[in-house]
Enzyme design. Sequence first.
Site, mmCIF file in Angstrom:
data_model
loop_
_atom_site.group_PDB
_atom_site.id
_atom_site.type_symbol
_atom_site.label_atom_id
_atom_site.label_comp_id
_atom_site.label_asym_id
_atom_site.label_seq_id
_atom_site.Cartn_x
_atom_site.Cartn_y
_atom_site.Cartn_z
ATOM 1 N N SER A 57 -7.608 10.604 -29.893
ATOM 2 C CA SER A 57 -8.921 10.758 -29.925
ATOM 3 C C SER A 57 -9.571 10.711 -31.352
ATOM 4 O O SER A 57 -10.775 10.451 -31.741
ATOM 5 C CB SER A 57 -9.490 11.889 -29.266
ATOM 6 O OG SER A 57 -9.455 11.654 -27.854
ATOM 7 N N LYS A 60 -11.890 8.073 -32.364
ATOM 8 C CA LYS A 60 -13.499 8.163 -32.265
ATOM 9 C C LYS A 60 -13.936 8.574 -33.696
ATOM 10 O O LYS A 60 -15.370 8.209 -33.772
ATOM 11 C CB LYS A 60 -13.534 9.422 -31.323
ATOM 12 C CG LYS A 60 -13.089 9.183 -29.779
ATOM 13 C CD LYS A 60 -13.397 10.131 -28.972
ATOM 14 C CE LYS A 60 -12.917 10.059 -27.605
ATOM 15 N NZ LYS A 60 -11.625 10.497 -27.238
ATOM 16 N N SER A 122 -15.525 15.032 -27.409
ATOM 17 C CA SER A 122 -14.454 13.895 -27.603
ATOM 18 C C SER A 122 -14.435 13.393 -26.128
ATOM 19 O O SER A 122 -13.292 13.106 -25.575
ATOM 20 C CB SER A 122 -12.939 14.657 -27.734
ATOM 21 O OG SER A 122 -12.044 13.894 -28.305
#
Length: 390
Positions: A57, A60, A122
């Site tokens: 993640s 991101k 997230s």
Amino acid sequence: MKKATVLLALTAGALVAPGHAERPRYDGDVPIAYMVDMSSGAILFARDGNRRIPPASMAKMMTAHVAFDLLQEGTITLDQECTVRPETWRQWHGPEAGSTMFLSPGEQVSIENLLYGVVTVSGNDASVVLAECISGTESAFTALMNRKAEELGLENSHFGNSNGWPDEGRTYVTARDLARLAISTIQHYPEYYSQFYGRREFTWGETMGGQPITQPNRNPLMGNVDGADGLKTGHTQEAGYGFTGSAVQDGRRIVMVLAGLDSYSQRIEQSTRFMEWGFNAWQSLQLLTSGARVGSARVQGGSSGEVGLVAPRNLAMTVPAGLASERQVRIVYQGPVRAPIAEGQHIADLVIETPDMPDQRLPLVAETAVGERGFFGRVWAGLKSLIGLG
């Protein structure tokens, strides 16, 4: 073009005790670690910082960076509404889809709330919905991500999707590149950074019983390290546990990256310990205040033959805590600099050389604008060159 170098004598203030500065050691049990002091640009620690790794993640961060860039340009707006496509919801719904914002099919969601979903909690679903809303398809959005990566000089990073989900190796980064991405976000979008990365929790969606769902920010530094305000955790079976973090104390900001950790608890422990080491084992010494004139650079083809070099912000150097060290400070630029030059344009660097430390490079900018030399000025310059006066 020839590189021009000018040696300088600058004082950095009194220190606790004189002596040779030995580089502090960090003995944390982490396979990949990287740390930068943003006040000076000094790399405080690097362990396997250039190894290609899956970001999970932490990818991101680039999704958010691209969105911040488009917001700043005015291409998109925070109140712009996006529709959750049923196909996207089906793909990113349920326990097998990882972290979620708990979006619903057909739901209208603003870009602002999607960014909270991406950054604060997230959400894999939020990342894909945002990407599709901005570019039509996720693959078109990842093209923007890779273009931005190239622009930022992330030489060992590539993005195959918007949320960092395992994709057979198409998405990869390095700890060094993640740090550079974080620094760019903090420097270029301070208001968006504060709004979205600094939020402690976010509420979206409802339980089966109709109760609102509130999720905390997963940042392991928040509540453990003073001044912690970003950035992103990441976890997949492939990547292990990782974290790109930042904190600011007394005006000094540090960015750190850890990757390949074994557990959630280890990520909390090592992230906290690593950041505390950065603040405690090193100190920042101010060299120049914002706007201070350091020297000048020669100008080619300009209405003036030189331009002043000034600090664009308060500039500092980083040294081991409690120790002075020998240092050499130089102005380095590719010269002469060709006109036209805009006021505030980055045209030189202040390079600090310290024993046992990598060079620290700090930007210097043009004090004033310098226009191009007019026609008669160019003729006169040519005549001077011919008769040996130039």
